[in-house]
Design an enzyme around this catalytic site. Sequence first.
Site, PDB file in Angstrom:
ATOM      1  CG  LEU A   1       0.339 -89.753 -15.720  1.00 60.13           C
ATOM      2  CD1 LEU A   1      -0.625 -89.317 -14.623  1.00 60.13           C
ATOM      3  CD2 LEU A   1      -0.251 -90.913 -16.505  1.00 60.13           C
ATOM      4  CG  ASP A   2       3.997 -84.226 -17.826  1.00 57.77           C
ATOM      5  OD1 ASP A   2       4.616 -85.301 -17.859  1.00 57.77           O
ATOM      6  OD2 ASP A   2       4.406 -83.224 -17.219  1.00 57.77           O
ATOM      7  CG  ASP A   3       6.974 -86.652 -20.946  1.00 60.99           C
ATOM      8  OD1 ASP A   3       6.866 -85.432 -21.157  1.00 60.99           O
ATOM      9  OD2 ASP A   3       7.837 -87.130 -20.203  1.00 60.99           O
TER      10      ASP A   3
END
Length: 388
Positions: free
Chosen positions: A386-388
């Site tokens: 998700l954080d990429d």
Amino acid sequence: MLSRDHGVAVDPVALEKSISKATEALLGYRQSDGHWVFELEADSTIPAEYILLRHYLAEPIDAALEAKLGNYLRRVQGAHGGWPLVHDGPFDMSASVKSYFALKMIGDSVDAPHMVRAREAILSRGGASGSNVFTRFLLALYGVVTWRATPVLPIEIMLLPMWSPFHINKISYWARTTMVPLMVLAALKPRAKNPKGVGIDELFLEDPKSVRMAPKAPHQSASWFYLFRSLDAVLRVIEPMFPKSLRQRAIDAALAFTEERLNGEDGMGAIYPPMANIVMMYEALGKDENFPPRAITRRGIDKLLVVGDDEAYCQPCVSPVWDTALTCHALQEAGGDDTLAKAKQGLDWLKPRQVLELKGDWAVKAPDVRPGGWAFQYNNDHYPDLDD
């Protein structure tokens, strides 16, 4: 003249020079095809586990590589005598036990000063029985402790329906990919080949074969702890009664899960722990080093090595998407026509790596959502972050 930004005094000239040097460094590190990937150093556990994996499998000894790995482990040993999880951090029992074991495995004398300091640090904090659950599984595979020191991890979990309180899709991806092959190992209970016969009984205050499940840690909830401890006690009694046909179905389900996600030399989950467990799993299933899924995964593990002139260590994974995205962001902040052009090359490298076709494990809970994320690593389509 000093300017002020959020209350901090800033020298604009010095700041500009610093930004310029940082930008030059980033541009100098850029890969030929426009992306960036930096070394991803973790703590000592991964290089220690890499050494132990080679001896678990009785692979040919690479004395030059082991010497460099040993140099790294000795250098990152803490002033407290053990090994931390962060640079100059506090003592960590599991990192210390694995690092000591690995150094002893490659031939460091137990009487060497650094080994004496490590042993004293471990024993003064209660001994190796204070290791975490994953370290206990490793020690059980090596026969240092018995399987009574590990929680029951029935492979039949693979057959549970989605509505059950525990399901493989209800835990994080790194835990899921690590646990599936580990459950096969727990079912088969193989023993490391360990041709040198190295053990670490000296790290225990008691007979290591007498070690049982760990007591409740201060941070653990008493109600949850005793619930799971009771469940473990029940499973320990009934697990031997499970039908063999049910066990085989569960092992087959674990293999099907694994082989769908092998991910070539990038490895299942593209992280070290499941890759190592997969290699040991195939070993336990009687598949030799030439069996393609095992061989490909094993080659992928070696791609995680960072080997220098004097030291070597094993990365937990690689991080090109993360590194490239953050670097492009930094270069755009720095500005300048040439810098922005280089940032665009990085963004052009990122664009086709968006996962648009494959629905990974996440789709179990969001079946109507189309794919669209990026993985952290070069290839890991089942598990975009998700954080990429």
